[in-house]
Design a protein around this motif. Structure first.
Motif, mmCIF file in Angstrom:
data_model
loop_
_atom_site.group_PDB
_atom_site.id
_atom_site.type_symbol
_atom_site.label_atom_id
_atom_site.label_comp_id
_atom_site.label_asym_id
_atom_site.label_seq_id
_atom_site.Cartn_x
_atom_site.Cartn_y
_atom_site.Cartn_z
ATOM 1 N N SER A 1 0.757 -1.072 0.049
ATOM 2 C CA SER A 1 -0.150 -0.040 -0.178
ATOM 3 C C SER A 1 0.821 1.178 0.027
ATOM 4 O O SER A 1 1.579 1.363 0.977
ATOM 5 N N HIS B 1 -5.863 -2.675 8.349
ATOM 6 C CA HIS B 1 -6.802 -1.834 8.802
ATOM 7 C C HIS B 1 -6.485 -1.382 10.489
ATOM 8 O O HIS B 1 -6.480 -0.279 10.661
ATOM 9 N N ILE C 1 -3.387 1.270 9.388
ATOM 10 C CA ILE C 1 -3.683 2.559 9.003
ATOM 11 C C ILE C 1 -4.699 3.301 10.177
ATOM 12 O O ILE C 1 -4.596 4.443 10.342
ATOM 13 N N ASP D 1 -6.259 7.241 -0.666
ATOM 14 C CA ASP D 1 -5.242 6.291 -0.363
ATOM 15 C C ASP D 1 -4.465 6.776 1.147
ATOM 16 O O ASP D 1 -4.883 7.774 1.656
ATOM 17 N N ALA D 2 -3.678 5.952 1.508
ATOM 18 C CA ALA D 2 -2.874 6.133 2.962
ATOM 19 C C ALA D 2 -2.238 7.535 2.970
ATOM 20 O O ALA D 2 -2.174 7.879 4.210
ATOM 21 N N LEU E 1 -4.787 9.979 4.085
ATOM 22 C CA LEU E 1 -5.237 9.332 5.376
ATOM 23 C C LEU E 1 -4.523 9.884 6.585
ATOM 24 O O LEU E 1 -5.005 9.755 7.615
ATOM 25 N N THR F 1 -13.099 -1.263 -1.650
ATOM 26 C CA THR F 1 -12.164 -0.566 -0.721
ATOM 27 C C THR F 1 -11.724 -1.192 0.732
ATOM 28 O O THR F 1 -10.711 -0.802 1.202
ATOM 29 N N TYR G 1 -8.316 -0.703 3.410
ATOM 30 C CA TYR G 1 -8.727 0.626 4.222
ATOM 31 C C TYR G 1 -9.628 0.014 5.431
ATOM 32 O O TYR G 1 -10.669 -0.577 4.752
ATOM 33 N N THR H 1 -12.356 4.825 7.725
ATOM 34 C CA THR H 1 -11.946 5.959 6.798
ATOM 35 C C THR H 1 -12.911 6.184 5.692
ATOM 36 O O THR H 1 -12.516 7.098 4.999
#
Length: 731
Positions: free
Chosen positions: A252, A314, A317, A534-535, A538, A562, A566, A570
């Protein structure tokens, strides 16, 4: 210790709770990748094979044998010019303009805590609370005067390993980086599938899975954003891997601009997986003493199926990319004014909408596009962030006070990266827009993109937005981005190959300044919906508007895809009016509500004042239900119980990590008259326990639920929605 170094064999071993990552600086100084898989002890260099393969270039010269070729050996950071003719992650030209380098191990360092990256978003973790460690390995080429520092971050309890790289010009001449990717995994053998998440505006992140075959496969973005079309997230897995069985590896990208993710199967059935910056529209010069940072890639491995892979990501993030007070707090349930009024509203109309929101139990009203300067349509005024007080019937502060008095919070929409030609900002500073001199610019939504690679542009926009935010109690900011970057030209440099990368350094600079100045402000990312999910974003915006398509049926597929990369915390998901404005479909309000409740940013995108009383009653029930399940949506483990592309039911589950409760949701996606009984089979329960379903009071044995499931009513109608809340019965 998570990171070990064997000096005798020059082997680096990175351990997490369940995985091991290993590499070795061999006798010639080349950094070879040995292993990334289930936790193991020992040195895995026995996996390397050497043979005289006709046609392979042997390198280095001192090998003295035709059995040594980097074209076959698995590598950590493959670069162009060493005989490896597979896809490289690093290509450069030296001071004479010549391609090719020879990077070899120079030194390393192991240190406590997780590294950070200058000017870029990254996973954060510390040594004491998280047991995190950093490995720095420096490769050097004395001829070119270049060093590459490879950074590895280990979060042992999460089974997460991150990678980044920093290229430094240590020589006396300018060099040019033509390709720079961050992470590479070389598999010496295996039968694999590759999973990517593709789509278009209003239909993002649809799962695509196909077998890895000889040749090169890639997805990426050249649009100046991570894009609706391809998400910067990829999985390689066993061909027979399922949610609960088989091996999988994921990458990612913690970055929001152009990227490329590649998978290549070679002539010897080896497979290379890599991810990083796109080499299109990229040619980055480094003067002596300068550096270039490759954005971070988050990696994880599972030998227990795709479900565990997602859970690892998960947790990472949610806890180590997202930041600030909203990371762990319930988000406000809101109504957005866009589909209620579009550009045509007054302050009084917004107050009436807020009053209805208060009556229904919502928390916030968001004033969308149309509140500033001469903005009465999308042809004008972007760049002029001054409040249209005539339209609002007073100052912005006065409007906010009127809405706050109703018990409703206030949020606002902005699109700071854009400018209309019909704006005061553009008339004063036409060179601030990205546009090629002498060429008609390509317009998107009749707007141009401001050159965020320039400090004076960023400062102007930042000051304008701050003047707006300082006018009242604004608690939410929707940050939009409604077109791609096409005309890549900045008046501030002669090296146009650096502009897109520098643009994102500039964007992150502005966002970081906002986060620091307004630490309690909830910022939602948006790029015409899901064009920058995208990360990287975030790290600044703990939730993202997932798609401009709010149709319940399509959202099943969008949110399913998604969820692989993620966390649901989010996901911005709203209930909109029917027939849906994107595709004209009608889906029941109960189904639209339940599907939207799968996101941490729940709300409504319609005119509440036009709803019949029965719909209002249902919305009150939905809000009460969501408040009851919000915490488990935000913090629980997510289980994909069905694939909406193939199943008659769209079913998903949130389960507490300690097994104390679970919420199972199901929507009928396809219906047949008098059809067979349909069952939803949960996971994530404590198998030996019993669970009471809160709504019915019935007690079920977990083992039976997870083996045979729970029946839905026979003949369930299309878009029938059910939610089951299970609480463990403690003896």
């Amino acid at each position: 210790m998570p990171i070990l170094f064997d000096e005798a064999t020059r082997t680096f071993t990175l351990h997490t709770r369940n995985t091991t990552y290993q590499m070795q600086a061999d006798r010639f100084g080349y950094l070879l990748h040995l292993y990334f898989g289930a936790r193991a002890e020992g040195t895995m260099d026995y996996l390397l094979t050497y043979a005289d393969r006709s046609g392979c270039c042997t390198s280095p010269h001192e090998a003295g044998t035709r059995t040594y070729s980097l074209d076959v050996l698995p590598q950590e950071f493959p670069f162009q010019g060493n005989g490896d003719l597979r896809s490289p992650v690093f290509v450069m030209r030296d001071g004479e303009g010549t391609f090719g380098c020879d990077l070899r191990y120079a030194r390393h360092e192991i240190r406590a805590g997780k590294y950070g990256l200058p000017g870029l978003p990254a996973v954060y973790a510390d040594a004491e609370a998280d047991g995190a460690q950093t490995l720095s390995v420096t490769l050097a080429d004395a001829r070119c005067g270049v060093e590459v520092e490879l950074l590895y971050g280990v979060l042992p309890e999460l089974d997460i390993i991150t990678r980044a790289a920093i290229v430094r010009n240590t020589g006396a001449q300018r060099v040019v980086v033509e390709k720079l990717q961050t992470a590479c995994l070389d598999f010496v053998h295996g039968d694999f599938d590759v999973m990517t998440f593709n789509g278009q505006h209003c239909m993002e992140r649809k799962l695509d899975r196909h077998e890895v075959r000889p040749g090169s496969f890639s997805v990426g973005s050249r649009r100046g954003q991570s894009s609706h079309q391809y998400n910067p997230f990829m999985i390689v897995c066993d061909r027979d891997a399922t949610e609960t069985a088989g091996r999988g590896w994921s990458m990612s990208f913690v970055y929001s601009g152009n990227f490329k993710a590649e998978v290549e199967q070679t002539q010897y059935q080896q497979v290379r997986m890599q991810m990083g910056l796109s080499d299109e529209l990229f040619s980055y010069p480094l003067e002596p003493g300068e550096r270039l940072v490759a954005p971070e890639v988050i990696m994880t491995y599972s030998n227990a199926g795709l479900e565990r892979l997602s859970h690892n990501l998960h947790r990472c993030i949610r806890r180590h990319v997202c930041r600030g007070p909203w990371r762990d707090a319930p988000r406000p349930i809101l109504v957005n004014s866009w589909e209620a009024h579009y550009f045509d509203f007054t302050g009084d109309e917004l107050v009436r909408l807020a009053a209805k929101a208060a009556d229904l139990g919502l928390d916030m009203l968001v004033m969308d596009d149309g509140w500033f300067a001469e903005r009465k349509d999308d042809y004008r005024s972007l760049g002029d962030w001054t409040v249209n007080e005539e339209k609002l019937g007073g100052t912005l502060g006065q409007l906010i006070e009127r809405i706050n008095t109703l018990g409703i919070k206030f949020g606002i929409w902005v699109e700071p990266e854009m400018v209309n030609e019909d704006s005061q900002l553009f008339r004063e500073h036409p060179d601030w827009a990205l546009a090629v001199p002498g060429k008609q610019p390509a317009l998107g939504r009749d707007q141009l993109v401001l050159d965020f690679s320039r400090a004076e542009v960023r400062d102007n926009v930042f000051e304008q937005i701050c003047r707006v935010l300082d006018q009242g109690n604004i608690e939410y900011l929707k940050w939009d981005f409604n077109r791609s970057l096409v005309d890549i030209y900045s008046h501030a440099t002669t090296d146009q190959g650096r502009v897109v990368y520098d643009y994102y350094l500039g964007l992150y600079d502005v966002l970081e300044r906002l986060v620091q100045r307004y630490p309690d402000l909830l910022i939602e990312g948006c790029a015409a919906g899901g064009g920058r999910f995208d990360a990287g974003m975030l790290h600044y915006t703990p939730q993202i508007w997932t798609s401009d398509n709010t149709d319940g049926h399509d959202r099943m597929t969008i949110q399913y895809g998604t969820s692989f990369g993620y966390p649901c915390s989010t996901v911005g998901a709203h209930v909109s009016a029917c027939p849906n404005e994107v595709n004209g479909r009608t889906v029941s309000l109960s189904a639209r509500g339940l599907i939207a409740m799968a996101g941490g940013g729940f709300g409504y995108e319609l005119d509440l004042l036009e709803l019949p009383e029965r719909a209002c009653e249902l919305i009150r029930e939905q809000i009460e239900r969501y408040r009851g399940m919000e915490r488990i949506v935000r913090e629980g483990l997510y289980y994909r119980l069905s694939d909406p592309a193939t199943a008659d039911l769209y079913a998903w589950e949130f389960a507490a990590e300690d097994g104390s409760e679970a919420v199972v949701n199901v929507v009928v996606a396809r219906a047949e008259g008098y059809g067979e009984a349909k069952y939803v089979v949960p996971r994530g329960l404590e198998r030996t326990a019993r669970y009471r379903e809160v709504n019915s009071g019935v007690v079920y044995p977990a083992a039976a639920l997870m083996d045979m499931g729970l029946p839905l009513p026979v003949g369930s109608a299309l878009y029938m929605a059910r939610s089951y809340h299970f609480v463990r019965v403690d003896e």
